[in-house]
Structure formats: structure tokens, C-alpha cells
Design a protein around this motif. Structure first.
Motif, PDB file in Angstrom:
ATOM      1  N   ILE A 140       0.838  -1.205   0.000  1.00  0.00           N
ATOM      2  CA  ILE A 140       0.000   0.000   0.000  1.00  0.00           C
ATOM      3  C   ILE A 140       0.872   1.254   0.000  1.00  0.00           C
ATOM      4  N   LEU A 141       1.953   1.235   0.784  1.00  0.00           N
ATOM      5  CA  LEU A 141       2.805   2.427   0.905  1.00  0.00           C
ATOM      6  C   LEU A 141       3.486   2.766  -0.415  1.00  0.00           C
ATOM      7  N   THR A 142       3.780   1.769  -1.252  1.00  0.00           N
ATOM      8  CA  THR A 142       4.419   2.058  -2.543  1.00  0.00           C
ATOM      9  C   THR A 142       3.502   2.829  -3.477  1.00  0.00           C
ATOM     10  N   GLN A 143       2.219   2.895  -3.175  1.00  0.00           N
ATOM     11  CA  GLN A 143       1.289   3.665  -3.997  1.00  0.00           C
ATOM     12  C   GLN A 143       1.378   5.159  -3.694  1.00  0.00           C
ATOM     13  N   ALA A 175       4.560   6.566  -2.596  1.00  0.00           N
ATOM     14  CA  ALA A 175       5.924   6.977  -2.910  1.00  0.00           C
ATOM     15  C   ALA A 175       6.660   5.774  -3.493  1.00  0.00           C
ATOM     16  N   PRO A 176       7.357   5.960  -4.605  1.00  0.00           N
ATOM     17  CA  PRO A 176       8.036   4.816  -5.226  1.00  0.00           C
ATOM     18  C   PRO A 176       9.233   4.309  -4.434  1.00  0.00           C
ATOM     19  N   ASP A 177       9.877   5.209  -3.648  1.00  0.00           N
ATOM     20  CA  ASP A 177      11.054   4.822  -2.869  1.00  0.00           C
ATOM     21  C   ASP A 177      10.631   4.537  -1.435  1.00  0.00           C
ATOM     22  N   VAL A 178      10.574   3.254  -1.080  1.00  0.00           N
ATOM     23  CA  VAL A 178      10.156   2.818   0.254  1.00  0.00           C
ATOM     24  C   VAL A 178      11.230   1.911   0.840  1.00  0.00           C
ATOM     25  N   GLU A 179      11.699   2.249   2.019  1.00  0.00           N
ATOM     26  CA  GLU A 179      12.648   1.393   2.751  1.00  0.00           C
ATOM     27  C   GLU A 179      11.890   0.653   3.844  1.00  0.00           C
ATOM     28  N   VAL A 180      11.816  -0.659   3.728  1.00  0.00           N
ATOM     29  CA  VAL A 180      11.183  -1.471   4.768  1.00  0.00           C
ATOM     30  C   VAL A 180      12.161  -1.579   5.927  1.00  0.00           C
ATOM     31  N   TYR A 181      11.872  -0.844   6.999  1.00  0.00           N
ATOM     32  CA  TYR A 181      12.805  -0.787   8.127  1.00  0.00           C
ATOM     33  C   TYR A 181      12.610  -1.958   9.081  1.00  0.00           C
ATOM     34  N   SER A 182      11.373  -2.375   9.282  1.00  0.00           N
ATOM     35  CA  SER A 182      11.075  -3.538  10.116  1.00  0.00           C
ATOM     36  C   SER A 182       9.723  -4.083   9.673  1.00  0.00           C
ATOM     37  N   ILE A 183       9.225  -5.075  10.369  1.00  0.00           N
ATOM     38  CA  ILE A 183       7.962  -5.705   9.966  1.00  0.00           C
ATOM     39  C   ILE A 183       6.797  -4.722  10.014  1.00  0.00           C
ATOM     40  N   ASP A 184       6.894  -3.664  10.825  1.00  0.00           N
ATOM     41  CA  ASP A 184       5.781  -2.720  10.955  1.00  0.00           C
ATOM     42  C   ASP A 184       6.183  -1.265  10.715  1.00  0.00           C
ATOM     43  N   GLU A 185       7.379  -1.028  10.162  1.00  0.00           N
ATOM     44  CA  GLU A 185       7.846   0.335   9.921  1.00  0.00           C
ATOM     45  C   GLU A 185       8.440   0.462   8.526  1.00  0.00           C
ATOM     46  N   ALA A 186       8.261   1.630   7.925  1.00  0.00           N
ATOM     47  CA  ALA A 186       8.859   1.899   6.617  1.00  0.00           C
ATOM     48  C   ALA A 186       9.104   3.393   6.465  1.00  0.00           C
ATOM     49  N   PHE A 187      10.233   3.730   5.818  1.00  0.00           N
ATOM     50  CA  PHE A 187      10.537   5.113   5.463  1.00  0.00           C
ATOM     51  C   PHE A 187      10.117   5.353   4.017  1.00  0.00           C
ATOM     52  N   LEU A 188       9.565   6.554   3.749  1.00  0.00           N
ATOM     53  CA  LEU A 188       9.152   6.932   2.396  1.00  0.00           C
ATOM     54  C   LEU A 188       9.832   8.238   2.007  1.00  0.00           C
ATOM     55  N   GLN A 189      10.363   8.296   0.777  1.00  0.00           N
ATOM     56  CA  GLN A 189      10.917   9.546   0.255  1.00  0.00           C
ATOM     57  C   GLN A 189       9.791  10.316  -0.422  1.00  0.00           C
ATOM     58  N   LEU A 190       9.507  11.541   0.040  1.00  0.00           N
ATOM     59  CA  LEU A 190       8.302  12.242  -0.388  1.00  0.00           C
ATOM     60  C   LEU A 190       8.528  13.362  -1.388  1.00  0.00           C
ATOM     61  N   GLU A 191       9.763  13.686  -1.771  1.00  0.00           N
ATOM     62  CA  GLU A 191       9.974  14.786  -2.708  1.00  0.00           C
ATOM     63  C   GLU A 191       9.178  14.585  -3.996  1.00  0.00           C
ATOM     64  N   GLU A 192       8.554  15.665  -4.445  1.00  0.00           N
ATOM     65  CA  GLU A 192       7.846  15.732  -5.725  1.00  0.00           C
ATOM     66  C   GLU A 192       6.572  14.894  -5.762  1.00  0.00           C
ATOM     67  N   TYR A 193       6.119  14.448  -4.604  1.00  0.00           N
ATOM     68  CA  TYR A 193       4.929  13.598  -4.628  1.00  0.00           C
ATOM     69  C   TYR A 193       3.785  14.185  -3.801  1.00  0.00           C
ATOM     70  N   THR A 194       3.843  15.490  -3.525  1.00  0.00           N
ATOM     71  CA  THR A 194       2.770  16.116  -2.749  1.00  0.00           C
ATOM     72  C   THR A 194       1.835  16.949  -3.621  1.00  0.00           C
ATOM     73  N   SER A 195       2.048  16.959  -4.929  1.00  0.00           N
ATOM     74  CA  SER A 195       1.214  17.799  -5.795  1.00  0.00           C
ATOM     75  C   SER A 195      -0.246  17.351  -5.784  1.00  0.00           C
ATOM     76  N   VAL A 196      -0.489  16.065  -5.526  1.00  0.00           N
ATOM     77  CA  VAL A 196      -1.859  15.556  -5.497  1.00  0.00           C
ATOM     78  C   VAL A 196      -2.552  15.950  -4.197  1.00  0.00           C
ATOM     79  N   TYR A 197      -1.769  16.257  -3.161  1.00  0.00           N
ATOM     80  CA  TYR A 197      -2.320  16.541  -1.836  1.00  0.00           C
ATOM     81  C   TYR A 197      -2.027  17.995  -1.464  1.00  0.00           C
ATOM     82  N   PRO A 198      -2.875  18.589  -0.649  1.00  0.00           N
ATOM     83  CA  PRO A 198      -2.696  20.008  -0.318  1.00  0.00           C
ATOM     84  C   PRO A 198      -1.453  20.281   0.511  1.00  0.00           C
ATOM     85  N   SER A 199      -0.962  19.283   1.242  1.00  0.00           N
ATOM     86  CA  SER A 199       0.184  19.486   2.122  1.00  0.00           C
ATOM     87  C   SER A 199       0.741  18.128   2.507  1.00  0.00           C
TER      88      SER A 199
END
Length: 427
Positions: free
Chosen positions: A87-90, A92-116
């Protein structure tokens, strides 16, 4: 900007997904042998149930407050985790699976669809809740460390509604001002004690410490942490994490085992599991370490005195790196026999594979040849068969068909998403 998405009380909520009546009620998850508590819902924490506490110590609380009890169900947790990361890859394309329940997402250039960034974070929460019925917290900041801080604040402050964004310098300073230094990502108990002795108690104070002092006190990793608190990225996303440098396991038996045959069976079974992980990451192992230990809390039946204790370990260096289960079992069993002593009741056996090298590594010694390629290919064929037909359909002869030591799972829940026999029925 970097986002950290962290599932709340992941293990217990995996069970609540399929039992909505448990929402808001105390829920606990037990360890492999149903001996200790390894996960608690928010309500269970409020009752005073502690992480790692022995299960038998909580029987009165469980009866009084009707606490829901589950054995560990790793197949269920792994599948729910995979669905969460998908679900998280939808977002942001760059997702680091940090643990079974945590992930980091790179958000640059992907906020145009959302107000903030806050709107994006709320969209993530709402979609995960709708599609998985799993509550998550989202922290966003200019670095991974600040995203960790933001996520911690999002989970501990109900007024934030599960989202915290540290986008401005004012917001970052306000977050760090009262943030305890011991709760920072990468600060252990020893480092926290050193910092507190110098009067450094908050992340805000640590951020402004002299670089040379930090490097001498907390090494270069501490300096990277300080730079990240200042908003300078030092920990980049690992979208394709490097292979592990070691693989280990230390299973308990559920009850004490005095005989070598059952311990050998446990060793072989669990070594077979971690050998599968070794081959999956395309590595070879050069060193095997085996250890044994008794139960330090066990009393002698009859007189109640502490039972005699024993623990030992041995490291075996292989003549050549290999990923063959057959070869590794041979060396591990010889190590086990060298440290085993009769007359003791053993609680755990541990195995660790180290000196890992890439699978294409080949080095012929003066007195030894390289690994037997036939045995490696045979192990790979066993993996394929067992993935298709189930664990241990093909197994080593030293693995008993009906051993006495396997994990207790008295309270195990169905594998709703990975087993046809356990799938939910709609009536």
C-alpha cells in the motif's frame, strides 16, 4: 522530506483485524513457546502488563479483565506486513522497509496531489485503515531521525490524530525542546547516561553540542545523529538493503530437554530454516557458532533449590564457504557434540552463521577444494519443494518426524490470509 509510517501495536492489531469485537479491549501476544508476553494492546498496557513478563504471572489479570490471549502467528504477521508495504508504494516509489511494521518513504515531488504533507499523511492513514483495518502513525521530517521524532510525537500525543509534520524550523525546535535524549533513534542506555552526566537531557540540547566532543563521546554515528537533528541528511533510504552480515536464531524448547537427540533435532530444524534465508540472500557462510544453555530460573524438583547450570559455545570455521544445509549441519552437529554435557536440562540451543560472502565467491585453498556444487544445488531444490508443498516435506534425516521440543501454540489464531483451511467463511 522523509516520512516514517509505523503500525500501532502491530502484532495485536493483526489479530484484531479479523476480530472487530476486540477493538478497545486488552489483547496480548505470547512468545514462541507461550512463555512470555511479546506484544500488548494499549488497553493491556494500561492494566500494567509488561513487555517480556512471564505469562503465568498475569493469569489473575487475564481472568479479571478478560484479556484476549494469542500465540505468535508469524505467517499472519508477515503477510499483513507485505500488504502494508505494498500500500505504501502507492504513495511513494522509494520505500525502505525498516522492520515488519515500519517503513521510510521519500516524499519529494509527490505532494502535488495533496494540499500538504499533512494531507498526504492523513491519506496514508485513511487508506491503510480502510484497506487493512490497521491503525498507523505517520511522522514527516527533513531527515530520517527527525521523521522518527515526529512519528514518536504522533503516537504519544492524541491531539495530533496520528500525524506529525516537522516542516519548518520552528516546528523542529519545538519538537526537540522537550524530547528526551534516551528516546532518540540510535541512542542506547550507555550513551544516554554519558549525555545526562554532561547535562544533556533533551534532543534540543544534543543538537547544539560541539562536534568534536560528540565524535569523541559517541563516535561518528553520534555525529551523524546530531547532523540529522540539524536537518542535514546523513542516513539515506536503503530501498535495496544490503545482505545481512550474520544470521542467527536461538529457539527455546518450551520445556527443558536433557538428551542430545532432541537437541540435535532442534539444531538441525532451525539451522535448515536459517540456511534457507542464507540462500535467499544469495550468500555463502564461512563460520558456524553453536551454543547451549540451561534455564537459569529452574528449581530442582523436590527441594526447590536452584538447579545446576551450564552454558557453553563453540565456533567452527569451515574449510570453504558454503550454503549447503547438508554441509553446515555436519559442522554444526560436531560443534554441538563437543559442548554437550550429560546431566543437565537444557532450555535453548543457538546457531549463528557468520563470515558471509556472495554466492559467486570461490576460493580454493592449498589443502582444500571449493564447496561441493552438487550439495548447494540439492539444497536449492529442497527449498523449491518445501516452498511449494510446505516446510520439511524434504528434510534432513536427523530431523525427527514427531519431536518433543516444538513451539507451544495453545492460543494460535488461524492463518486467515495464507492458508485455504483457515480462510474466513461468510454465512
Amino acid at each position: 522530506m522523509v516520512a516514517l509510517v509505523d503500525a500501532n501495536s502491530f502484532y495485536t492489531n493483526c489479530h484484531q483485524i479479523f476480530k472487530p469485537d476486540l477493538e478497545g479491549k486488552p489483547v496480548i501476544v505470547l512468545s514462541n513457546r507461550d512463555g512470555n508476553i511479546v506484544a500488548r494492546s494499549s488497553r493491556a498496557k494500561q492494566l500494567g502488563i509488561k513487555m517480556g513478563q512471564y505469562f503465568f504471572e498475569t493469569k489473575e489479570l487475564i481472568d479479571e479483565y478478560e484479556v484476549a490471549v494469542f500465540s505468535s502467528n508469524y505467517e499472519l504477521y508477515g503477510d499483513i506486513s507485505a500488504r502494508l508495504m505494498s500500500i505504501l508504494t502507492q504513495f511513494a516509489p522509494d520505500v525502505e522497509v525498516y522492520s515488519i511494521d515500519e517503513a521510510f518513504l521519500q516524499l519529494e515531488e509527490y505532494t502535488s496531489v495533496y494540499p500538504s504533507y499533512g494531507g498526504l499523511a492523513q491519506a496514508i492513514r485513511e487508506n491503510v485503515k480502510q484497506w487493512l483495518r490497521l491503525p498507523v502513525g505517520v511522522g514527516i521530517g527533513p531527515t530520517k531521525t527527525l521523521a522518527k521524532v515526529a512519528n514518536r510525537l504522533a503516537k504519544t500525543n492524541p491531539e495530533l490524530n496520528g500525524v506529525c509534520v516537522l516542516e519548518t524550523q520552528e516546528a523542529i525546535e519545538e519538537a526537540l525542546w522537550g524530547f528526551p535524549v534516551e528516546e532518540l533513534w540510535g541512542v542506547g542506555g550507555r550513551s544516554a547516561s554519558k549525555l545526562k552526566k554532561q547535562g544533556i537531557r533533551t534532543a534540543y540540547q544534543l543538537r547544539d553540542v560541539n562536534d568534536d566532543w560528540i565524535r569523541s563521546t559517541m563516535t561518528v554515528n553520534g555525529l551523524r545523529l546530531v547532523y540529522e537533528l540539524r536537518g542535514l541528511p546523513c542516513k539515506l533510504l536503503e530501498v535495496n538493503p544490503p545482505p545481512r552480515k550474520s544470521i542467527c536464531t536461538e529457539p527455546g524448547f518450551g520445556k527443558v530437554i536433557p538428551d542430545l537427540d532432541n537437541i540435535t533435532d532442534a539444531l538441525t530444524t532451525h539451522l535448515s530454516r536459517i540456511c534457507e534465508k542464507l540462500r535467499k540472500q544469495e550468500s555463502l557462510c564461512g563460520t558456524v557458532t553453536v551454543w547451549l544453555r540451561t534455564n537459569p530460573h529452574r528449581k530442582t524438583p523436590g527441594n526447590g533449590l536452584p538447579a545446576k547450570q551450564y552454558s557453553n559455545s563453540v565456533t567452527v570455521r569451515l574449510p570453504h564457504p558454503t550454503s549447503s544445509t547438508l554441509e553446515l549441519v555436519k559442522y554444526a552437529e560436531s560443534g554441538l557434540k563437543s559442548i554437550f554435557k550429560f546431566g543437565y536440562n537444557y532450555l535453548r540451543v543457538g546457531i549463528m552463521l557468520t563470515d558471509l560472502v556472495p554466492a559467486d565467491f570461490r576460493q580454493i585453498g592449498v589443502f582444500t577444494k571449493g564447496p561441493d556444487e552438487r550439495l548447494i544445488r540439492l539444497s536449492q531444490v529442497m527449498d523449491k519443494v518445501n516452498r511449494r508443498y510446505g516446510h520439511d516435506k524434504l528434510r534432513m534425516a536427523s530431523q525427527m518426524y514427531n519431536p518433543e521440543w516444538p513451539m507451544k501454540q495453545k492460543f494460535v489464531s488461524p492463518r486467515y490470509t495464507t492458508c485455504w483451511e483457515d480462510i474466513l467463511e461468510v454465512k
